[in-house]
Write a protein that holds these residues in place. Structure first.
Motif, PDB file in Angstrom:
ATOM      1  N   LEU A 445       1.862  -4.443  -3.745  1.00 16.82           N
ATOM      2  CA  LEU A 445       2.841  -3.614  -3.133  1.00 16.82           C
ATOM      3  C   LEU A 445       2.641  -3.293  -1.676  1.00 16.82           C
ATOM      4  N   ILE A 446       1.525  -2.858  -1.241  1.00 16.20           N
ATOM      5  CA  ILE A 446       1.249  -2.602   0.069  1.00 16.20           C
ATOM      6  C   ILE A 446       1.625  -3.731   1.312  1.00 16.20           C
ATOM      7  N   TYR A 447       1.214  -4.799   0.766  1.00 15.19           N
ATOM      8  CA  TYR A 447       1.387  -5.939   1.825  1.00 15.19           C
ATOM      9  C   TYR A 447       3.039  -6.205   1.738  1.00 15.19           C
ATOM     10  N   GLY A 448       3.492  -6.507   0.402  1.00 13.42           N
ATOM     11  CA  GLY A 448       4.975  -6.615   0.364  1.00 13.42           C
ATOM     12  C   GLY A 448       5.894  -5.345   1.091  1.00 13.42           C
ATOM     13  N   ALA A 449       5.270  -4.383   1.134  1.00  8.40           N
ATOM     14  CA  ALA A 449       5.976  -3.296   1.902  1.00  8.40           C
ATOM     15  C   ALA A 449       6.225  -3.511   3.319  1.00  8.40           C
ATOM     16  N   TRP A 450       4.971  -3.924   3.725  1.00 13.93           N
ATOM     17  CA  TRP A 450       4.830  -4.507   5.431  1.00 13.93           C
ATOM     18  C   TRP A 450       5.647  -5.664   5.539  1.00 13.93           C
ATOM     19  N   ILE A 451       5.885  -6.672   4.594  1.00 11.40           N
ATOM     20  CA  ILE A 451       6.442  -7.843   4.783  1.00 11.40           C
ATOM     21  C   ILE A 451       7.797  -7.436   4.887  1.00 11.40           C
ATOM     22  N   GLY A 453       9.135  -4.798   5.859  1.00  6.69           N
ATOM     23  CA  GLY A 453       9.652  -4.030   7.099  1.00  6.69           C
ATOM     24  C   GLY A 453       9.297  -2.511   7.100  1.00  6.69           C
ATOM     25  N   ALA A 454       8.639  -2.132   6.308  1.00  4.74           N
ATOM     26  CA  ALA A 454       8.270  -0.716   5.860  1.00  4.74           C
ATOM     27  C   ALA A 454       7.415  -0.164   7.174  1.00  4.74           C
ATOM     28  N   SER A 455       7.792   1.282   7.529  1.00  3.64           N
ATOM     29  CA  SER A 455       7.299   1.741   8.724  1.00  3.64           C
ATOM     30  C   SER A 455       5.731   1.964   8.397  1.00  3.64           C
ATOM     31  N   LEU A 456       5.022   2.272   9.634  1.00  2.00           N
ATOM     32  CA  LEU A 456       3.716   2.640   9.388  1.00  2.00           C
ATOM     33  C   LEU A 456       3.437   3.873   8.502  1.00  2.00           C
ATOM     34  N   LEU A 457       4.372   4.866   8.622  1.00  3.81           N
ATOM     35  CA  LEU A 457       4.279   6.076   7.853  1.00  3.81           C
ATOM     36  C   LEU A 457       4.318   5.757   6.480  1.00  3.81           C
ATOM     37  N   VAL A 458       5.447   4.984   5.907  1.00  4.78           N
ATOM     38  CA  VAL A 458       5.449   4.491   4.605  1.00  4.78           C
ATOM     39  C   VAL A 458       4.046   3.748   4.184  1.00  4.78           C
ATOM     40  N   LEU A 459       3.759   2.933   4.822  1.00  6.66           N
ATOM     41  CA  LEU A 459       2.471   2.275   4.522  1.00  6.66           C
ATOM     42  C   LEU A 459       1.050   3.155   4.459  1.00  6.66           C
ATOM     43  N   ALA A 460       1.312   4.147   5.282  1.00  3.34           N
ATOM     44  CA  ALA A 460       0.203   5.292   5.339  1.00  3.34           C
ATOM     45  C   ALA A 460       0.361   6.178   4.012  1.00  3.34           C
ATOM     46  N   LEU A 461       1.531   6.473   3.646  1.00  4.56           N
ATOM     47  CA  LEU A 461       2.026   6.849   2.248  1.00  4.56           C
ATOM     48  C   LEU A 461       1.364   6.064   1.137  1.00  4.56           C
ATOM     49  N   TYR A 462       1.798   4.806   1.315  1.00  2.57           N
ATOM     50  CA  TYR A 462       1.229   4.206   0.119  1.00  2.57           C
ATOM     51  C   TYR A 462      -0.289   4.149   0.098  1.00  2.57           C
ATOM     52  N   LEU A 463      -1.241   3.901   1.278  1.00  9.35           N
ATOM     53  CA  LEU A 463      -2.469   4.100   1.238  1.00  9.35           C
ATOM     54  C   LEU A 463      -2.966   5.227   0.542  1.00  9.35           C
ATOM     55  N   VAL A 464      -2.321   6.350   1.287  1.00  2.00           N
ATOM     56  CA  VAL A 464      -2.797   7.642   0.709  1.00  2.00           C
ATOM     57  C   VAL A 464      -2.561   7.886  -0.706  1.00  2.00           C
ATOM     58  N   GLY A 465      -1.658   7.346  -1.311  1.00  7.37           N
ATOM     59  CA  GLY A 465      -1.342   7.618  -2.696  1.00  7.37           C
ATOM     60  C   GLY A 465      -2.442   6.667  -3.696  1.00  7.37           C
TER      61      GLY A 465
END
Length: 487
Positions: A445-451, A453-465
């Motif tokens: 999910l995290i890597y796919g979101a980056w692929i 084009g998710a923003s760094l904020l969204v990736l940070a939220l993924y990681l925080v979650g």
């Protein structure tokens, strides 16, 4: 009745073909050395040597990176790692570091990462390494915390079992172990110096190509679908494997009474079979071309050193203990491996790759869980999963679920689950399987979101979650362990 048979027979045929291909291609140069390495770990290495780096009470800053580093050098599949995992765990390694070794070795060893980067892309290779390392250590820490009471009991049990041994590790035992590891690496690494043929000769077997054509019809070869087929060399190796089993049963089952003629026959058969497995054999017009590869010379050199050590440097007690521990691992693990490979072969007949685009075409939770499920039921040996992943990508699988598949495929094969359960018990195994599935899906999910084009904020939220979920798991695990301790 005919309808039932028309459905059942292809499934049984798929299981038989998968088992034949596995026995012909992977058991000898991968699994046999692993059994002997595990036996040497158990019989010849003092517990203190293992627990100094991998023990439950050793520094976590040392034990978990050491477990991952040891696994990164072994380019072998999960079925080969399991005996090594059993060896270090039985000898006193903490559950957490042992689990990290079990997870990281097949998922992100050096060769798998290089191959992934070359076939699919360096971005996926980097993600596979970083997430496998992080999550492998995380899973090990959680398992150690959840089962810390059991881990302490296991530590005391190994103290009792190996309490008579001294704290020092003999130099010859260390050399013996390293030579076995060198043999394993020589037989499995796909380096040009090992795979290249330096000498060849031809055996005058006029029907060799015809016999191979028959085998190709019985057990098809299709690299794009992970179907490895069975070669003429593979048929010979399966026959030799049966002979080894019979001789070992006669020569090692009662090894406590001392070595007999069957013991030496079984060892000679194993050496000869490893040499045959290291040859490059190809049917050609009018015969069979046999090539002496770098792998063959490497295996031959390792066997020569091992033969000298066995005959002249190991005493009778060390030889007996090593052979018994190796044979015990074979009896514990190999039958489950055969059953698991057969069942996986049957299931793979029923699963259609075309389902992938429908189930895993997007970076969703469902898609990533589908990638994990494919990893369980479409297990492929190490490195074979990479071209299969490429095929999945071409069929429409999203790169996020693809990473989830690449992280789960080496870990959660059905046969590995069966074997791990026999080593650490069902409760620990089911917990491990659940954590691997969860972490693999999260990685996808995290890597796919980056692929996507998710923003760094969204990736940070993924990681925080995910970190919050991890904290909850750790909290629950801690309370569970405390309640067990108070009982």
């Amino acid at each position: 009745m005919d309808m039932v048979l028309s459905w059942v027979m292809p499934v049984l045929y798929g299981g038989t073909g998968n088992l034949a291909a596995y026995l012909a291609a992977h058991v000898l140069l991968c699994l046999l050395p692993a059994f002997f390495i595990a036996g040497a770990m158990s019989a010849l290495i003092p517990k203190e040597t293992v627990t100094r780096f991998l023990g439950r009470n050793s520094s976590k800053a040392v034990s978990y990176p050491a477990a991952a580093a040891a696994g990164s050098l072994l380019a072998v599949c999960s079925c080969t790692i399991v005996p090594l995992f059993a060896g270090i765990y039985k000898k006193g390694a903490g559950l957490g570091p042992a689990i990290t070794f079990l997870f990281f070795a097949p998922a992100a060893n050096i060769l798998a990462l290089v191959y992934t980067g070359g076939i699919i892309g360096p971005d996926l290779a980097v993600a596979r390494f970083l997430l496998s390392l992080t999550f492998g250590i995380g899973i090990g820490l959680i398992m150690a915390l959840i089962f810390r009471s059991d881990d302490a009991a296991h530590d005391r049990a190994t103290d009792t079992a190996f309490g008579a041994q001294g704290a020092g590790m003999g130099r010859m035992a260390l050399v013996f172990l390293f030579v076995w590891v060198a043999l394993l690496l020589a037989g499995t690494l796909k380096l040009d110096v090992l795979t290249g043929t330096y000498l060849d000769f031809r055996l005058p077997l006029a029907d060799a190509q015809g016999w191979q054509a028959v085998l190709d019809r019985l057990v098809p070869y299709d690299a794009a679908r992970g179907q490895e087929g069975v070669s003429l060399q593979g048929v010979v190796l399966i026959g030799l494997l049966g002979a080894i089993g019979f001789a070992a049963w006669r020569g090692m089952e009662n090894i406590a009474d001392g070595a007999n003629a069957w013991t030496w026959i079984s060892l000679a058969l194993i050496a000869a079979t490893l040499l045959v497995a290291a040859l490059a054999v190809q049917p050609v017009e009018g015969g069979l071309r046999v090539g002496l590869t770098g792998k063959f010379f490497g295996v031959a050199a390792a066997l020569a050193v091992l033969s000298h050590i066995v005959r002249h440097r190991l005493n009778e007690d060390e030889l007996r203990d090593w052979l018994w521990e190796s044979w015990r691992f074979v009896k514990q693990i190999f039958p489950l491996l055969v059953v698991g490979v057969f069942i996986v072969g049957m299931i793979r007949v029923l699963i259609r790759p075309e389902w992938i685009q429908m189930l895993a075409g997007t970076n969703s939770l469902t898609g990533n869980m589908a990638g994990v499920v494919f990893g369980v039921f479409m297990y492929f040996p190490t490195l074979v999963e990479v071209p299969i992943a490429r095929m999945f990508l071409e069929l429409g699988m999203h790169r996020g679920p693809l990473l989830a598949y690449l992280m789960s495929d080496p870990e959660l094969s059905l046969q590995s689950i069966l074997i791990i359960s026999a080593i650490i018990g069902r409760k620990k195994t089911f917990t491990y399987v659940g954590l691997v599935a969860l972490f693999s899906a999260a990685a996808g999910l995290i890597y796919g979101a980056w692929i996507d084009g998710a923003s760094l904020l969204v990736l940070a939220l993924y990681l925080v979650g995910f970190i919050a979920l991890l904290a909850v798991l750790l909290s629950v695990a801690s309370r569970h362990a405390s309640s067990l301790k108070g009982v």
